[in-house]
Enzyme design. Structure first.
Site, PDB file in Angstrom:
ATOM      1  N   GLY A   1      41.525  -7.332  79.491  1.00 36.78           N
ATOM      2  CA  GLY A   1      42.368  -7.318  80.685  1.00 36.78           C
ATOM      3  C   GLY A   1      43.830  -7.621  80.409  1.00 36.78           C
ATOM      4  O   GLY A   1      44.613  -7.782  81.339  1.00 36.78           O
TER       5      GLY A   1
ATOM      6  N   ARG B   1      28.675  -2.051  72.217  1.00 31.70           N
ATOM      7  CA  ARG B   1      27.838  -3.227  71.900  1.00 31.70           C
ATOM      8  C   ARG B   1      26.956  -3.548  73.105  1.00 31.70           C
ATOM      9  O   ARG B   1      27.079  -2.906  74.152  1.00 31.70           O
ATOM     10  CB  ARG B   1      28.751  -4.415  71.620  1.00 31.70           C
ATOM     11  CG  ARG B   1      29.704  -4.638  72.791  1.00 31.70           C
ATOM     12  CD  ARG B   1      30.424  -5.961  72.760  1.00 31.70           C
ATOM     13  NE  ARG B   1      31.534  -5.971  73.700  1.00 31.70           N
ATOM     14  CZ  ARG B   1      31.452  -6.247  74.988  1.00 31.70           C
ATOM     15  NH1 ARG B   1      30.292  -6.527  75.547  1.00 31.70           N
ATOM     16  NH2 ARG B   1      32.521  -6.226  75.763  1.00 31.70           N
TER      17      ARG B   1
HETATM   18  P1  ADP Z   1      40.400  -4.173  79.052  1.00 31.76           P
HETATM   19  O1  ADP Z   1      39.928  -3.472  77.824  1.00 31.76           O
HETATM   20  O2  ADP Z   1      41.636  -4.997  78.786  1.00 31.76           O
HETATM   21  O3  ADP Z   1      39.335  -4.910  79.774  1.00 31.76           O
HETATM   22  P2  ADP Z   1      40.245  -1.952  80.968  1.00 31.76           P
HETATM   23  O4  ADP Z   1      40.872  -0.631  80.748  1.00 31.76           O
HETATM   24  O5  ADP Z   1      38.772  -2.057  80.849  1.00 31.76           O
HETATM   25  O6  ADP Z   1      40.976  -3.035  80.025  1.00 31.76           O
HETATM   26  O7  ADP Z   1      40.681  -2.478  82.391  1.00 31.76           O
HETATM   27  C1  ADP Z   1      40.384  -3.788  82.800  1.00 31.76           C
HETATM   28  C2  ADP Z   1      40.546  -3.915  84.293  1.00 31.76           C
HETATM   29  O8  ADP Z   1      41.885  -3.574  84.713  1.00 31.76           O
HETATM   30  C3  ADP Z   1      39.667  -3.014  85.112  1.00 31.76           C
HETATM   31  O9  ADP Z   1      38.366  -3.557  85.304  1.00 31.76           O
HETATM   32  C4  ADP Z   1      40.443  -2.948  86.402  1.00 31.76           C
HETATM   33  O10 ADP Z   1      40.248  -4.157  87.136  1.00 31.76           O
HETATM   34  C5  ADP Z   1      41.888  -2.900  85.948  1.00 31.76           C
HETATM   35  N1  ADP Z   1      42.358  -1.517  85.748  1.00 31.76           N
HETATM   36  C6  ADP Z   1      42.367  -0.812  84.600  1.00 31.76           C
HETATM   37  N2  ADP Z   1      42.826   0.445  84.792  1.00 31.76           N
HETATM   38  C7  ADP Z   1      43.121   0.554  86.109  1.00 31.76           C
HETATM   39  C8  ADP Z   1      43.617   1.604  86.952  1.00 31.76           C
HETATM   40  N3  ADP Z   1      43.918   2.814  86.463  1.00 31.76           N
HETATM   41  N4  ADP Z   1      43.776   1.330  88.271  1.00 31.76           N
HETATM   42  C9  ADP Z   1      43.466   0.116  88.770  1.00 31.76           C
HETATM   43  N5  ADP Z   1      42.998  -0.913  88.049  1.00 31.76           N
HETATM   44  C10 ADP Z   1      42.819  -0.714  86.726  1.00 31.76           C
END
Ligand code: ADP
Length: 447
Positions: free
Chosen positions: A165, A291
């Site tokens: 995040g 994983r």
């Molecule tokens: P990380 O690898 O840091 O966990 P993610 O790409 O999985 O990053 O995104 C983590 C969180 O960020 C998501 O669960 C969501 O809450 C928010 N997020 C990511 N991309 C978007 C987007 N395009 N629009 C809105 N929220 C997003």
């Protein structure tokens, strides 16, 4: 099949993997830091090796020590659990070079999915729906403005090397874009040693829905349905359920089939999770975890299939024990992550657990490595246990969850149990009516 598996992890997941090994008649070795000498997984393993002092970088992340522990004990495979080295491609490669099986996908697949730009490109190529945005890294302000105008504001700038995040910035209008791009890129460079960033449409009220997938090692892929992990705080999952209260049968089958086919086309082997944001009936890929996930037990509850058994079978070359048509979904399951934290401020609360009593009865599972008298070391993640409840439907599951939470006793430290006792009584939660921002808004209101 393997003779001896080394478990390169700690806490509840080390115990979880150990249980699966025992059931399969496989000898177990655990590695531990000096801080974990009294841990339950160390007590229950056939052999244990102390690999270093408390800080993770000197013990649970120390590849040399772990490989040495494999050599000393004669372990022929390593289960990495989640976190620590579970998504470290170099670790998978080094084990392979030593003829030790990494219970997970190939180093190359870990590498692709660990780079978010590459992961998104691969997902798109495999026919997985992605969030509209730039095709790759964006460096130039002009290009950024053009892409943002094309996809429409708000947009989110994300670090290619990001994780947990971190490294994301939202731009509501064009006026915010320049500064968001600059800060995201500078922060990414400082935090991850890679300043590449990309742009995506920012979805305003999505749910987090993820699909559990498996590659059998012979080029086939299956899915085990979805989990809804929308209840999050600072992008950390707090409550997970399966199936998602938001999906209908057609959507479930559609996204499941897309994911299973992608896994087959990729030639992926082992367990994985394809994560999506879901809004207005559309799925948007955000990342793939290569994983086992913390929340895998809700999938086990509704399918009746032990996913760690399957991981071990696949890694040993034995394939999956089930075909897609054998995977049936039964009832509803919810998992609550019980952390040693203040239930309102979420500040960690390490210390000694003076009394630990877990609930029981039909449909209740508690995965935890702690016990009465256990001293929680301050060095690691604050997760002390997971309560997983299964019912024939969501209403029964919630009734049972409320009862189980009332029975759960953890004395001596603060835990997040009171938060869950509040959540089970909330009308939005009862109706399954929440998105990824719901929990933070609820906590901000201080209800
Ligand atoms: P990380 O690898 O840091 O966990 P993610 O790409 O999985 O990053 O995104 C983590 C969180 O960020 C998501 O669960 C969501 O809450 C928010 N997020 C990511 N991309 C978007 C987007 N395009 N629009 C809105 N929220 C997003």
């Amino acid at each position: 099949m393997f003779q001896k598996i080394l478990i390169a992890n700690r806490g509840e997941i080390a115990l979880r993997v150990l249980r699966a090994c025992k059931e399969l008649g496989i000898q177990t070795v655990v590695v531990h830091s000096t801080a974990d000498a009294d841990a339950m997984h160390v007590r229950l393993a056939d052999e244990s090796v102390c690999i270093g002092p408390p800080p993770s970088r000197d013990s649970y992340l120390n590849i040399h020590q772990i490989v040495a522990a494999c050599e000393i004990t004669g372990a022929d495979a390593v289960h990495p659990g989640y976190g620590f080295l579970s998504e470290n491609a170099k670790f998978a490669d080094i084990l392979a070079a030593h003829n030790i099986t990494f219970i997970g996908p190939s180093g190359d697949h870990i590498r692709i999915m660990g780079d978010k730009i590459e992961a998104k490109r691969t997902a798109k190529r495999l026919g997985i729906p992605v969030v509209p945005g730039s095709d790759g890294a964006v460096t130039d302000q002009k290009e950024a403005k053009r892409i943002a105008a094309e996809i429409g504001y708000p947009v989110i700038i994300k670090a290619s090397a990001g994780g947990g995040g971190r490294g994301m910035k939202v731009a509501l209008t064009e006026a915010d874009l320049e500064i968001a791009l600059q800060t995201a890129s500078t922060e990414a460079g400082a935090a991850f040693g890679d300043d590449a960033v990309y742009i995506e449409k920012y979805l305003e009220k999505p749910r987090h829905i993820e699909v559990q997938v498996f590659g059998d090692g012979f080029g086939r892929g299956v899915h085990f349905g979805e989990r809804d992990c929308s209840l999050q705080r600072r992008h950390q999952k707090v409550w997970e359920e399966a199936p998602s209260p938001a999906l209908n049968a057609e959507e479930r089958a559609r996204i499941g089939d897309i994911c299973a086919k992608a896994i087959a086309d990729l030639g992926y082997s082992g367990a994985g999770t394809i994560e999506f944001l879901y809004e207005n009936g559309e799925f948007y890929f955000i990342e793939m975890n290569t994983r086992l996930q913390v929340e895998h037990p809700v999938t086990e509850a509704i399918t009746g299939i032990d996913l760690v058994h399957e991981q071990i079978r696949v890694a040993s070359g034995g394939g999956l024990s089930v075909k897609q048509e054998d995977i049936k979904f039964n009832g509803h399951a919810i998992e609550c992550r019980i952390n040693a934290e203040d239930p309102r401020t979420f500040t960690p609360s390490p210390g000694t657990i003076t009394h630990f009593h877990t609930p029981g009865g039909l449909g209740i599972r508690v995965d935890s490595g702690v016990y009465s008298g256990y001293k929680i070391p301050p060095y690691y993640d604050s997760l002390i246990g997971k309560l997983i409840v299964h019912g024939r439907n969501r209403v029964e599951c919630m009734m049972r969850l409320r009862r189980a939470l009332d029975e759960f006793v953890v004395d001596g430290i603060k835990t997040t149990l009171p938060l869950f006792r509040d959540l089970v009584g909330n009308a939005d939660i009862a109706n399954g009516d929440y998105d990824i921002h719901w929990l933070e808004k609820y906590l901000a209101k201080g209800e």
